[in-house]
Motif scaffolding. Structure first.
Motif, PDB file in Angstrom:
ATOM      1  N   ASN A 222      73.784  65.855 163.855  1.00  5.52           N
ATOM      2  CA  ASN A 222      74.848  66.734 163.389  1.00  5.52           C
ATOM      3  C   ASN A 222      75.210  66.391 161.946  1.00  5.52           C
ATOM      4  OD1 ASN A 222      76.647  64.439 163.488  1.00  5.52           O
ATOM      5  ND2 ASN A 222      76.677  64.702 165.718  1.00  5.52           N
ATOM      6  N   PRO A 223      76.138  67.116 161.332  1.00  8.46           N
ATOM      7  CA  PRO A 223      76.502  66.803 159.944  1.00  8.46           C
ATOM      8  C   PRO A 223      76.950  65.360 159.731  1.00  8.46           C
ATOM      9  CG  PRO A 223      77.290  68.988 160.508  1.00  8.46           C
ATOM     10  CD  PRO A 223      76.730  68.393 161.778  1.00  8.46           C
ATOM     11  N   ALA A 224      77.642  64.766 160.721  1.00  9.99           N
ATOM     12  CA  ALA A 224      78.057  63.370 160.572  1.00  9.99           C
ATOM     13  C   ALA A 224      76.835  62.447 160.519  1.00  9.99           C
ATOM     14  CB  ALA A 224      78.981  62.973 161.727  1.00  9.99           C
ATOM     15  N   THR A 225      75.810  62.764 161.319  1.00 13.46           N
ATOM     16  CA  THR A 225      74.567  61.991 161.281  1.00 13.46           C
ATOM     17  C   THR A 225      73.936  62.067 159.902  1.00 13.46           C
ATOM     18  OG1 THR A 225      74.199  62.619 163.595  1.00 13.46           O
ATOM     19  CG2 THR A 225      72.342  61.645 162.427  1.00 13.46           C
ATOM     20  N   VAL A 226      73.906  63.272 159.347  1.00 13.04           N
ATOM     21  CA  VAL A 226      73.315  63.469 158.024  1.00 13.04           C
ATOM     22  C   VAL A 226      74.089  62.692 156.964  1.00 13.04           C
ATOM     23  CG1 VAL A 226      72.838  65.184 156.233  1.00 13.04           C
ATOM     24  CG2 VAL A 226      72.359  65.716 158.637  1.00 13.04           C
ATOM     25  N   ARG A 227      75.423  62.736 157.030  1.00  8.80           N
ATOM     26  CA  ARG A 227      76.214  62.033 156.023  1.00  8.80           C
ATOM     27  C   ARG A 227      76.017  60.520 156.115  1.00  8.80           C
ATOM     28  NH1 ARG A 227      79.434  62.806 152.131  1.00  8.80           N
ATOM     29  NH2 ARG A 227      79.309  65.070 152.409  1.00  8.80           N
ATOM     30  N   SER A 228      75.927  59.980 157.329  1.00  9.75           N
ATOM     31  CA  SER A 228      75.706  58.532 157.452  1.00  9.75           C
ATOM     32  C   SER A 228      74.367  58.142 156.851  1.00  9.75           C
ATOM     33  CB  SER A 228      75.794  58.102 158.918  1.00  9.75           C
ATOM     34  OG  SER A 228      74.677  58.552 159.660  1.00  9.75           O
ATOM     35  N   LEU A 229      73.368  59.002 157.031  1.00  7.03           N
ATOM     36  CA  LEU A 229      72.051  58.748 156.440  1.00  7.03           C
ATOM     37  C   LEU A 229      72.149  58.790 154.917  1.00  7.03           C
ATOM     38  CD1 LEU A 229      68.999  58.405 157.133  1.00  7.03           C
ATOM     39  CD2 LEU A 229      68.820  60.892 156.951  1.00  7.03           C
ATOM     40  N   ALA A 230      72.852  59.783 154.392  1.00  7.04           N
ATOM     41  CA  ALA A 230      72.992  59.926 152.943  1.00  7.04           C
ATOM     42  C   ALA A 230      73.708  58.732 152.328  1.00  7.04           C
ATOM     43  CB  ALA A 230      73.753  61.211 152.629  1.00  7.04           C
ATOM     44  N   GLU A 231      74.722  58.227 153.007  1.00 11.40           N
ATOM     45  CA  GLU A 231      75.465  57.089 152.471  1.00 11.40           C
ATOM     46  C   GLU A 231      74.592  55.839 152.393  1.00 11.40           C
ATOM     47  OE1 GLU A 231      78.840  56.955 155.029  1.00 11.40           O
ATOM     48  OE2 GLU A 231      79.904  58.578 153.953  1.00 11.40           O
ATOM     49  N   ARG A 232      73.733  55.645 153.399  1.00 14.14           N
ATOM     50  CA  ARG A 232      72.811  54.508 153.344  1.00 14.14           C
ATOM     51  C   ARG A 232      71.835  54.665 152.185  1.00 14.14           C
ATOM     52  NH1 ARG A 232      71.874  54.633 159.076  1.00 14.14           N
ATOM     53  NH2 ARG A 232      69.653  55.001 158.703  1.00 14.14           N
ATOM     54  N   MET A 233      71.315  55.874 152.004  1.00 15.82           N
ATOM     55  CA  MET A 233      70.361  56.112 150.928  1.00 15.82           C
ATOM     56  C   MET A 233      71.000  55.884 149.557  1.00 15.82           C
ATOM     57  SD  MET A 233      67.600  56.976 152.596  1.00 15.82           S
ATOM     58  CE  MET A 233      66.535  57.637 151.329  1.00 15.82           C
ATOM     59  N   ALA A 234      72.250  56.296 149.410  1.00 18.51           N
ATOM     60  CA  ALA A 234      72.936  56.142 148.121  1.00 18.51           C
ATOM     61  C   ALA A 234      73.248  54.684 147.805  1.00 18.51           C
ATOM     62  CB  ALA A 234      74.219  56.967 148.125  1.00 18.51           C
ATOM     63  N   GLU A 235      73.377  53.868 148.838  1.00 14.44           N
ATOM     64  CA  GLU A 235      73.673  52.444 148.625  1.00 14.44           C
ATOM     65  C   GLU A 235      72.464  51.659 148.144  1.00 14.44           C
ATOM     66  OE1 GLU A 235      75.112  51.147 152.367  1.00 14.44           O
ATOM     67  OE2 GLU A 235      77.085  52.114 152.169  1.00 14.44           O
TER      68      GLU A 235
ATOM     69  N   ASP B  93      67.699  43.804 173.736  1.00 10.58           N
ATOM     70  CA  ASP B  93      68.128  44.608 174.883  1.00 10.58           C
ATOM     71  C   ASP B  93      68.795  45.918 174.461  1.00 10.58           C
ATOM     72  OD1 ASP B  93      67.295  42.599 176.672  1.00 10.58           O
ATOM     73  OD2 ASP B  93      69.162  41.498 176.329  1.00 10.58           O
ATOM     74  N   GLU B  94      68.743  46.238 173.173  1.00 10.38           N
ATOM     75  CA  GLU B  94      69.405  47.445 172.683  1.00 10.38           C
ATOM     76  C   GLU B  94      68.467  48.634 172.775  1.00 10.38           C
ATOM     77  OE1 GLU B  94      71.581  48.947 168.548  1.00 10.38           O
ATOM     78  OE2 GLU B  94      70.973  46.869 168.800  1.00 10.38           O
ATOM     79  N   ALA B  95      68.968  49.749 173.291  1.00  8.15           N
ATOM     80  CA  ALA B  95      68.146  50.958 173.386  1.00  8.15           C
ATOM     81  C   ALA B  95      67.706  51.382 171.995  1.00  8.15           C
ATOM     82  CB  ALA B  95      68.932  52.074 174.062  1.00  8.15           C
ATOM     83  N   ILE B  96      66.419  51.642 171.841  1.00  2.24           N
ATOM     84  CA  ILE B  96      65.863  51.932 170.527  1.00  2.24           C
ATOM     85  C   ILE B  96      66.230  53.321 170.047  1.00  2.24           C
ATOM     86  CG2 ILE B  96      63.661  52.926 171.242  1.00  2.24           C
ATOM     87  CD1 ILE B  96      64.183  50.303 168.494  1.00  2.24           C
ATOM     88  N   GLY B  97      66.787  54.164 170.917  1.00  5.85           N
ATOM     89  CA  GLY B  97      67.111  55.519 170.518  1.00  5.85           C
ATOM     90  C   GLY B  97      68.559  55.730 170.131  1.00  5.85           C
ATOM     91  N   THR B  98      69.309  54.660 169.845  1.00  5.93           N
ATOM     92  CA  THR B  98      70.728  54.839 169.560  1.00  5.93           C
ATOM     93  C   THR B  98      70.988  55.219 168.113  1.00  5.93           C
ATOM     94  OG1 THR B  98      70.896  52.452 169.231  1.00  5.93           O
ATOM     95  CG2 THR B  98      71.476  53.301 171.405  1.00  5.93           C
ATOM     96  N   GLY B  99      70.153  54.815 167.174  1.00  2.00           N
ATOM     97  CA  GLY B  99      70.372  55.120 165.761  1.00  2.00           C
ATOM     98  C   GLY B  99      69.661  56.395 165.363  1.00  2.00           C
ATOM     99  N   PHE B 100      70.211  57.540 165.776  1.00  2.00           N
ATOM    100  CA  PHE B 100      69.483  58.797 165.638  1.00  2.00           C
ATOM    101  C   PHE B 100      69.233  59.198 164.194  1.00  2.00           C
ATOM    102  CE2 PHE B 100      70.099  59.269 170.109  1.00  2.00           C
ATOM    103  CZ  PHE B 100      69.037  60.065 170.512  1.00  2.00           C
ATOM    104  N   ALA B 101      70.059  58.733 163.261  1.00  5.68           N
ATOM    105  CA  ALA B 101      69.806  59.069 161.863  1.00  5.68           C
ATOM    106  C   ALA B 101      68.447  58.547 161.414  1.00  5.68           C
ATOM    107  CB  ALA B 101      70.919  58.491 160.986  1.00  5.68           C
ATOM    108  N   THR B 102      68.029  57.424 161.972  1.00  2.67           N
ATOM    109  CA  THR B 102      66.763  56.810 161.571  1.00  2.67           C
ATOM    110  C   THR B 102      65.561  57.624 162.027  1.00  2.67           C
ATOM    111  OG1 THR B 102      67.887  54.667 161.772  1.00  2.67           O
ATOM    112  CG2 THR B 102      65.500  54.612 161.580  1.00  2.67           C
ATOM    113  N   TRP B 103      65.737  58.479 163.013  1.00  2.00           N
ATOM    114  CA  TRP B 103      64.629  59.331 163.476  1.00  2.00           C
ATOM    115  C   TRP B 103      64.078  60.170 162.321  1.00  2.00           C
ATOM    116  CZ3 TRP B 103      65.163  62.892 168.426  1.00  2.00           C
ATOM    117  CH2 TRP B 103      63.890  63.381 168.769  1.00  2.00           C
TER     118      TRP B 103
END
Length: 365
Positions: A10-23, A82-92
């Motif tokens: 969703n848009p929040a996922t996209v923004r979190s990805l953008a913030e990481r890229m900008a850092e 033990d962490e589910a690998i599909g939790t960080g959906f922005a990384t997909w």
């Protein structure tokens, strides 16, 4: 009703990805967010991922090596054991970027997938690479099977599955599964249940095209097998067992049944939303193990009947025992099936063999 899976992108996922890229480098995050979210919510799950990856390509450096370096610097911390690998959906979206734009840079892209998979599995992204360069990728996967990271080891089995749901089919392995079986041999006693479950799912895939081959593998693996491997094999053979494959059934002690059976429906007129009921009397002529299932033969739009097998019960019996069993099967409305009025059937299955069919009429309101 649960939230649609696609709404995790969703848009929040996209923004979190953008913030990481900008850092981690020069990146116009607001322009990227506007581009990546334009029309996003009209798309289904995988199309959303492709949409975001395409926006990444437009906003990263034109040089793939530099763009990929920026992606890798923007990765979140590695997922835990033990962490589910599909939790960080922005990384997909990073997986999809490598899948779509990196195939002319095989070594760089494979090395990137190794790192990305520690955060989000590249099981979809790696498949075009396997299809294009099977021998080179098999060599890589053999090495990764011994990796210390559980998510990398799981990628070996999950990424090479011949018929991974949602992923492109690997026709080379559908035709000849031996290279995949060799990889699974390396992982069958992996310390992680997460990996072993993936191994079982891969064998189940192979069984759709090569059932007898999978039973051969299962017999070999069951020799001196620890409990964890026995559970793996049982899960791997679940479809063959459900479909009554004699070799798979015999491996778990369900041979040809030595019985006589009486089987009847107690109601032959069923309204949608009600249940069809049946009774079974089994007279056992010797000591044996019995696996009782039944199939409902549903009427389709073309007037033909199509069976679906349902699990019922297992019993260990002695000579002279008589089992008297009853079962109700609800003909209820579900989102995954469309019902049609007309003649349906219940078929009794014991150790994979049919012990009779009975018809009933289904009426729609």
């Amino acid at each position: 009703m649960p939230e649609p899976f696609k709404n995790l992108i969703n848009p929040a996922t996209v923004r979190s990805l953008a913030e990481r890229m900008a850092e981690t480098g020069r990146f116009q995050k607001d322009a990227f967010v506007g581009d990546a979210t334009d029309g996003l919510e009209d798309l289904e799950l995988k199309d959303r991922i492709r949409h975001i990856a395409a926006a990444l390509d437009r906003h990263l450096d034109d040089d793939y090596e530099l763009a990929l370096d920026h992606v890798l610097k923007s990765l979140p911390p590695e997922a835990g054991e033990d962490e589910a690998i599909g939790t960080g959906f922005a990384t997909w979206a990073f997986c999809q970027f490598v899948e779509t734009y990196g195939q002319d840079h095989l070594e760089l892209s494979v090395a990137a997938m190794y790192e990305i998979t520690k955060r989000f599995s590249c099981e979809f992204a790696i498949r075009p690479y396997i299809a294009a360069e099977p021998q080179r990728l098999l060599e890589v996967l053999r090495t990764w099977a011994h990796d210390e990271n559980v998510h990398v080891r799981r990628l070996v089995s999950e990424g090479s599955r011949p018929r991974l749901p949602w992923g492109m089919g690997l026709k080379i392995f559908q035709h000849d599964p031996e290279p995949v079986i060799a990889l699974l041999d390396l992982l069958k006693d992996d310390p992680s249940e997460y990996v072993r479950r993936s191994v079982a799912n891969s064998l189940n895939d192979i069984a759709k095209d090569h059932p007898d081959k999978v039973v051969e593998v299962a017999k070999r693996w069951m020799t001196n097998a620890p409990p964890e491997r026995k559970r793996l094999v049982k899960h791997a053979l679940r479809s063959l067992i459900k479909n009554g494959h004699s070799g798979a059934l015999e491996l778990f002690g369900y041979g040809a049944p030595d019985i006589s059976v009486q089987f009847q429906l107690t109601n032959k007129r069923v309204e949608l939303g009600d249940s069809v009921e049946f009774e079974v009397d089994v007279t056992c002529k010797s000591d044996q193990s019995l696996l009782l299932d039944y199939a409902v033969h549903h009427m389709k739009a073309n007037g033909k009947l199509t069976p679906k097998v349902f699990k019922w019960t297992t019993r260990k019996v002695s000579a002279g025992d008589v089992l008297s069993l009853t079962r109700k099967h609800a003909m209820k409305v579900v989102t995954t099936r469309k019902y049609y009025a007309g003649t349906h059937k219940i078929e009794l299955l014991i150790n994979g063999q049919s012990f009779g069919e009975e018809e009933f009429e289904l009426y729609l309101p």
